[in-house]
Design a protein around this motif. Structure first.
Motif, short mmCIF file in Angstrom:
data_model
loop_
_atom_site.label_atom_id
_atom_site.label_comp_id
_atom_site.label_asym_id
_atom_site.label_seq_id
_atom_site.Cartn_x
_atom_site.Cartn_y
_atom_site.Cartn_z
N ASP A 99 17.63 35.11 42.49
CA ASP A 99 18.15 36.46 42.27
C ASP A 99 18.21 37.26 43.56
N GLU A 100 17.17 37.17 44.40
CA GLU A 100 17.15 37.89 45.67
C GLU A 100 18.22 37.38 46.62
N ALA A 101 18.41 36.07 46.65
CA ALA A 101 19.44 35.49 47.52
C ALA A 101 20.83 35.95 47.09
N ILE A 102 21.09 35.98 45.79
CA ILE A 102 22.39 36.45 45.29
C ILE A 102 22.59 37.92 45.67
N LYS A 103 21.54 38.71 45.50
CA LYS A 103 21.60 40.13 45.85
C LYS A 103 21.93 40.32 47.34
N ASN A 104 21.53 39.36 48.17
CA ASN A 104 21.72 39.46 49.61
C ASN A 104 22.93 38.68 50.13
N GLY A 105 23.83 38.31 49.22
CA GLY A 105 25.10 37.74 49.68
C GLY A 105 25.33 36.27 49.37
N ALA A 106 24.34 35.57 48.81
CA ALA A 106 24.55 34.16 48.47
C ALA A 106 25.43 34.06 47.23
N LYS A 107 26.00 32.88 47.02
CA LYS A 107 26.80 32.62 45.83
C LYS A 107 26.00 31.70 44.90
N PRO A 108 26.11 31.92 43.59
CA PRO A 108 25.33 31.12 42.65
C PRO A 108 25.75 29.65 42.64
N LEU A 109 24.78 28.79 42.50
CA LEU A 109 25.04 27.36 42.32
C LEU A 109 24.32 26.88 41.06
N SER A 110 22.99 27.11 41.00
CA SER A 110 22.22 26.69 39.83
C SER A 110 21.00 27.60 39.70
N ALA A 111 20.96 28.38 38.61
CA ALA A 111 19.79 29.21 38.36
C ALA A 111 18.59 28.30 38.10
N LYS A 112 17.42 28.88 37.98
CA LYS A 112 16.19 28.10 37.82
C LYS A 112 16.32 27.10 36.68
N GLU A 113 15.94 25.88 36.98
CA GLU A 113 15.88 24.83 35.97
C GLU A 113 14.67 23.95 36.26
N THR A 114 14.22 23.28 35.23
CA THR A 114 13.09 22.37 35.37
C THR A 114 13.61 20.96 35.11
N LEU A 115 13.29 20.06 36.02
CA LEU A 115 13.75 18.68 35.94
C LEU A 115 12.57 17.73 35.99
N GLU A 116 12.70 16.62 35.31
CA GLU A 116 11.68 15.59 35.36
C GLU A 116 12.23 14.44 36.20
N LEU A 117 11.55 14.15 37.30
CA LEU A 117 11.95 13.08 38.21
C LEU A 117 11.05 11.88 37.93
N LYS A 118 11.61 10.85 37.29
CA LYS A 118 10.79 9.73 36.82
C LYS A 118 11.16 8.44 37.55
N ASN A 119 10.15 7.62 37.70
CA ASN A 119 10.37 6.22 38.06
C ASN A 119 9.43 5.39 37.20
N LYS A 120 9.29 4.12 37.45
CA LYS A 120 8.47 3.25 36.60
C LYS A 120 6.98 3.57 36.69
N THR A 125 7.46 16.72 37.65
CA THR A 125 8.27 17.81 37.12
C THR A 125 8.47 18.85 38.21
N VAL A 126 9.73 19.21 38.46
CA VAL A 126 10.05 20.20 39.47
C VAL A 126 10.81 21.36 38.85
N SER A 127 10.60 22.54 39.39
CA SER A 127 11.37 23.72 39.00
C SER A 127 12.02 24.26 40.26
N ASN A 128 13.34 24.41 40.19
CA ASN A 128 14.07 24.86 41.37
C ASN A 128 15.30 25.66 40.99
N SER A 129 15.91 26.25 41.99
CA SER A 129 17.21 26.91 41.86
C SER A 129 17.96 26.64 43.15
N LEU A 130 19.28 26.80 43.10
CA LEU A 130 20.10 26.54 44.27
C LEU A 130 21.18 27.60 44.42
N VAL A 131 21.47 27.94 45.69
CA VAL A 131 22.55 28.89 46.00
C VAL A 131 23.36 28.33 47.17
N TYR A 132 24.58 28.86 47.33
CA TYR A 132 25.34 28.67 48.56
C TYR A 132 25.06 29.89 49.42
#
Length: 147
Positions: A99-120, A125-132
């Motif tokens: 939200d702060e990055a968008i307010k300061n001029g970034a463009k949205p890519l992916s709001a906060k999401e939680t992902l499970e990164l699995k292997n054998k 579990t990671v929680s992240n967001s992404l901006v341009y």
């Protein structure tokens, strides 16, 4: 290779130098040095440091004649795919950073999401967001996680 002692900086070529520098300053980076190198057609370059985690970002003007990954971004390109996938910063709250990055001029890519990164063997579990950023590089905001 036992000679490597740590990570120092990412370097980016800015489409709009002043706007890009200002954006990274909103992420708590401060200017610690600036220079020019006429022999490389570099009019201005700055080193920004974030003291909280002792890392740097080098920002160079768009006319600099430096080797880069991929091709030069053309006006209107949403992004150019190359070897640098993203810059990642750890944060307390990925949605707040987004939200702060968008307010300061970034463009949205992916709001906060939680992902499970699995292997054998293990699941992380990671929680992240992404901006341009205003310059076009992808920035990931990653909440603390142990891999």
């Amino acid at each position: 290779m036992n000679n490597i002692t740590g990570f120092h900086h990412f370097a980016i070529k800015a489409q709009d130098f002043e706007r890009t520098v200002q954006f990274y300053k909103t992420l708590n980076f401060e200017e610690v040095h600036d220079w020019s190198l006429p022999e490389f057609n570099l009019e201005k370059c700055v080193m920004l440091k974030n003291k909280a985690f002792d890392s740097y970002i080098e920002i160079c003007d768009n006319n600099a004649d430096f080797p880069t990954q991929g091709r030069k971004r053309k006006q209107g390109d949403p992004y150019v795919e190359n070897s640098l996938l993203h810059i990642c910063f750890t944060v307390i709250d990925a949605q707040k950073a987004y939200d702060e990055a968008i307010k300061n001029g970034a463009k949205p890519l992916s709001a906060k999401e939680t992902l499970e990164l699995k292997n054998k063997r293990k699941s992380v579990t990671v929680s992240n967001s992404l901006v341009y950023s205003p310059n076009g590089e992808v920035i990931e905001f990653l909440e603390a996680v142990v891999f």
